[in-house]
Design an enzyme around this catalytic site. Structure first.
Site, short mmCIF file in Angstrom:
data_model
loop_
_atom_site.label_atom_id
_atom_site.label_comp_id
_atom_site.label_asym_id
_atom_site.label_seq_id
_atom_site.Cartn_x
_atom_site.Cartn_y
_atom_site.Cartn_z
CE LYS A 96 44.28 137.49 47.36
NZ LYS A 96 44.58 137.22 48.76
N GLY A 157 48.70 131.84 55.36
CA GLY A 157 48.41 131.26 56.66
C GLY A 157 49.63 130.73 57.39
CB ALA A 183 49.72 135.46 51.52
N GLY A 184 51.07 135.46 54.46
CA GLY A 184 52.24 135.00 55.19
C GLY A 184 52.73 135.94 56.27
CG ASN A 205 42.12 136.42 57.00
OD1 ASN A 205 41.26 136.17 56.17
ND2 ASN A 205 41.85 136.29 58.28
CB THR A 206 46.31 133.73 59.22
OG1 THR A 206 45.72 133.25 58.01
CG2 THR A 206 46.34 132.62 60.25
C1 LIG Z 1 42.18 136.46 52.93
C2 LIG Z 1 43.06 136.26 51.79
O1 LIG Z 1 42.90 136.84 50.75
C3 LIG Z 1 44.18 135.30 51.96
O2 LIG Z 1 44.23 134.45 50.86
C4 LIG Z 1 45.40 136.15 52.06
O3 LIG Z 1 46.35 135.82 51.15
C5 LIG Z 1 45.88 136.34 53.46
O4 LIG Z 1 46.84 135.44 53.87
P1 LIG Z 1 47.25 135.33 55.40
O5 LIG Z 1 46.11 134.66 56.08
O6 LIG Z 1 48.51 134.54 55.41
O7 LIG Z 1 47.44 136.73 55.91
#
Ligand SMILES: CC(=O)[C@@H](O)[C@H](O)COP(=O)(O)O
Length: 255
Positions: A96, A157, A183-184, A205-206
């Site tokens: 990635k 995040g 992300a987001g 992730n977050t």
């Molecule tokens: C873990 C990873 O690759 C992060 O850079 C990803 O973009 C996830 O983002 P969030 O934490 O907002 O879900």
């Protein structure tokens, strides 16, 4: 089935491995999510150094495809170096590409992302670039040969969900390789929305690792992504300005 280059997956959820309260919770969350792809930052790659603490130590790494990411890189050159380091470990050829261009927003640097993507494709990697929701940039990345396009829903995040569904749907319509919203994502509803728009997968992730109950949230995300995909395949009804009775009255015998 999600096909990225030569790799095939049943699950459409890609999960990050950072910021869990502890490794036991991380393990349980990963397990209930049914994910097959785990992403982690190459710069935190103690997993290849037996004398160092291993942040994936509780996970059975045989069960997952690892998607190293180049988070922390600010130039194409750094990203390429991180990718080569990951490949040298022999885990997976997927990478990635994440080249951050702004410390405040953590939005990607489009020029460096293009350069890194081009270079890594030449080097034979399976390349998944993290990009903004820029429609033209997404097209340029696909033209270079990226194996998937990973537009952000909103800043990493932030948990703000999909800020620009219109751009995302333009990207989805024009792209032949998988589009993975990355992300987001803040809630299962956001993940389902991405899938209903026609995304091929979601990387998050977050929303899981920082939830009050990460294990429950991991399960909720799995179900949301499955539901969103099913809804997309089923085809939603068009929105109308006026009402239409759900039970037609024509031909009824009782007046
Ligand atoms: C873990 C990873 O690759 C992060 O850079 C990803 O973009 C996830 O983002 P969030 O934490 O907002 O879900």
């Amino acid at each position: 089935m999600l096909t990225i280059g030569k790799h095939q997956f049943q699950s459409r959820l890609l999960l990050g491995t950072g910021k869990y309260p502890n490794f036991d919770v991380q393990k349980q969350a990963v397990e209930v999510s049914d994910t097959e792809i785990l992403t982690f930052t190459v710069r935190r790659m103690n997993i290849f150094e037996p004398s160092q603490p291993n942040f994936l130590e509780k996970l059975d790494l045989e069960k997952y495809s690892l998607l190293p990411n180049t988070a922390g890189a600010k130039t194409a050159q750094e990203a390429v170096r991180h990718a080569k380091l990951a490949k040298a470990s022999g885990l997976c050829d997927m990478i990635k590409v994440e080249v951050i261009g702004c410390d405040k927003t953590l939005l990607p640097d489009p020029v460096e992302t293009l350069k890194a993507t081009e270079e890594l494709i030449k080097e034979g990697f399976t390349v998944l670039p993290y990009t903004s929701d820029d429609v033209v940039l997404a097209r340029r990345l696909e033209e270079l040969g990226a194996h998937a396009i990973m537009p952000g829903a909103s800043p990493i995040g932030s948990g703000q969900g999909i800020i620009n569904p219109l751009n995302l749907s333009f990207i989805i319509e024009q792209t032949s390789v998988p589009v993975i919203v990355d992300a987001g994502i803040g809630s299962p509803a956001d993940a389902a929305q991405a899938m209903e728009l026609g995304a091929d997968g979601v990387l998050l992730n977050t929303a899981v690792s920082a939830a009050n109950d990460p294990v429950k949230m991991a399960q909720a995300m799995k179900l949301a992504i499955e539901a969103g995909r099913l809804g997309y395949e089923a085809g939603r009804i068009p929105k109308k300005r006026s009402a239409t009775a759900s039970s037609p009255m024509e031909g009824l015998s009782i007046g």
